[in-house]
Write a protein that holds these residues in place. Structure first.
Motif, PDB file in Angstrom:
ATOM      1  N   CYS A 109      -9.840  21.806 -13.643  1.00  0.00           N
ATOM      2  CA  CYS A 109     -10.645  22.286 -13.303  1.00  0.00           C
ATOM      3  C   CYS A 109     -11.367  23.482 -12.196  1.00  0.00           C
ATOM      4  N   ALA A 110     -12.430  23.439 -11.695  1.00  0.00           N
ATOM      5  CA  ALA A 110     -12.639  24.754 -10.790  1.00  0.00           C
ATOM      6  C   ALA A 110     -12.925  24.620  -9.379  1.00  0.00           C
ATOM      7  N   LEU A 114     -25.603  23.730 -13.979  1.00  0.00           N
ATOM      8  CA  LEU A 114     -24.630  23.020 -13.771  1.00  0.00           C
ATOM      9  C   LEU A 114     -24.088  22.974 -14.663  1.00  0.00           C
ATOM     10  N   PRO A 115     -22.522  22.910 -14.780  1.00  0.00           N
ATOM     11  CA  PRO A 115     -21.972  22.627 -16.171  1.00  0.00           C
ATOM     12  C   PRO A 115     -21.839  21.766 -16.731  1.00  0.00           C
ATOM     13  N   LYS A 116     -21.429  21.792 -18.231  1.00  0.00           N
ATOM     14  CA  LYS A 116     -22.105  21.090 -18.908  1.00  0.00           C
ATOM     15  C   LYS A 116     -21.218  19.490 -18.813  1.00  0.00           C
ATOM     16  N   ALA A 122      -8.324  25.818 -12.190  1.00  0.00           N
ATOM     17  CA  ALA A 122      -8.627  26.725 -13.280  1.00  0.00           C
ATOM     18  C   ALA A 122      -9.014  27.772 -13.196  1.00  0.00           C
ATOM     19  N   GLY A 123      -8.304  28.737 -14.831  1.00  0.00           N
ATOM     20  CA  GLY A 123      -8.187  30.342 -14.412  1.00  0.00           C
ATOM     21  C   GLY A 123     -10.041  31.332 -15.242  1.00  0.00           C
ATOM     22  N   THR A 171     -17.985  26.955 -17.409  1.00  0.00           N
ATOM     23  CA  THR A 171     -19.357  27.258 -16.814  1.00  0.00           C
ATOM     24  C   THR A 171     -20.376  26.857 -18.003  1.00  0.00           C
ATOM     25  N   GLY A 172     -20.200  26.656 -18.704  1.00  0.00           N
ATOM     26  CA  GLY A 172     -21.536  26.058 -20.226  1.00  0.00           C
ATOM     27  C   GLY A 172     -22.562  26.461 -20.102  1.00  0.00           C
ATOM     28  N   ARG A 173     -22.300  28.542 -20.250  1.00  0.00           N
ATOM     29  CA  ARG A 173     -23.665  28.741 -20.028  1.00  0.00           C
ATOM     30  C   ARG A 173     -24.673  29.230 -21.429  1.00  0.00           C
TER      31      ARG A 173
END
Length: 250
Positions: free
Chosen positions: A57-58, A24-26, A83-84, A16-18
């Motif tokens: 991926c999600a 949005l994710p990187k 993705a998990g 998720t690139g928090r």
């Protein structure tokens, strides 16, 4: 071990690139005309020893990943796996997915962080060739800084010889059989989540692991300034097809 070709690639794109604090994710941020994941996809698809490229991926990004994957890889795009909740769960889902695709157990699987977008052909070739000869491999680079030991991130209490240490990167290559068995054993033993295949193998005590070529430019996008570096390299002419990238520490 002889090289059993073609190889399969498993790109991990479930993060998720928090830390980036972006909307949005990187891996989906556009850099120099393409989303980040396009660069890793195209680099592996370009390599003649890679037969298929798969992405974890999600589910909400599946349509976009499929569109970009087909554009970057053509017929080498092998589809997506869900993705998990953790990086380890995503890795396990990808390995389970490859097994369900009826790939031969001795297929060489190269696992790569999709947010290491500037992986070169030289790094990919070295990973494959090393694993073909030894049975496994992990891309690694030798740093050129002093390495200090610290327990709290503030006070140093020792120094390590940098010649004895290296930084693990991706790709990391293991046979599908080895990965499947490692995941099964980790689940049975209820081991703490591993960050990558090499840390999973380390947790299970499966040494030794061969080191293949790494490059400083094969860095992982982690902080906002990493995007500045990526753009600078691309605008300066860096190509992931390069076979002559200089290894860090050499």
């Amino acid at each position: 071990m002889g090289c059993r070709l073609p190889c399969a690639v498993l790109l991990l794109a479930g993060g998720t690139g928090r830390r980036m604090r972006m909307p949005l994710p990187k891996q989906y941020v556009r850099v120099c005309g393409h989303p980040v994941l396009w660069y890793a996809l195209s680099a592996f698809a370009l390599h003649p020893l890679v037969g298929s490229v798969h992405v974890v991926c999600a589910s909400e990004w599946d349509a976009l990943v499929t569109k970009v994957g087909l554009a970057a890889c053509g017929t080498k795009f092998g589809g997506t796996f869900c993705a998990g909740k953790t990086g380890f769960a995503s890795l396990c889902n990808g390995i389970d997915g490859l097994s369900a695709n009826d790939l031969p157990p001795d297929t060489l699987v190269l696992t790569h962080d999709v947010v290491r977008p500037l992986v070169s052909q030289a790094v990919i070739s070295s990973c494959i060739e090393t694993a073909a000869g030894f049975g496994n491999s992990v891309a690694a680079w030798a740093g050129n800084e002093a390495l200090l030991e610290t327990a709290d991130g503030f006070l140093a209490h020792g120094c390590r010889r940098r010649e004895e240490l290296c930084g693990a990167q991706t790709p990391q290559a293991f046979t599908l059989r080895a990965l499947t068995e490692a995941v099964r054993e980790a689940r049975e033993l209820r081991l703490p989540p591993a960050q990558s295949p090499v840390t999973l193998m380390a947790a299970l005590g499966r040494w030794p692991i061969a080191l293949s070529r790494g490059e400083w430019v094969n860095f992982k996008l982690t902080y906002p300034e990493d995007f500045v570096l990526m753009r600078t390299l691309l605008r300066g002419g860096w190509k992931t097809s390069s076979e002559s990238g200089r290894m860090r520490g050499t």
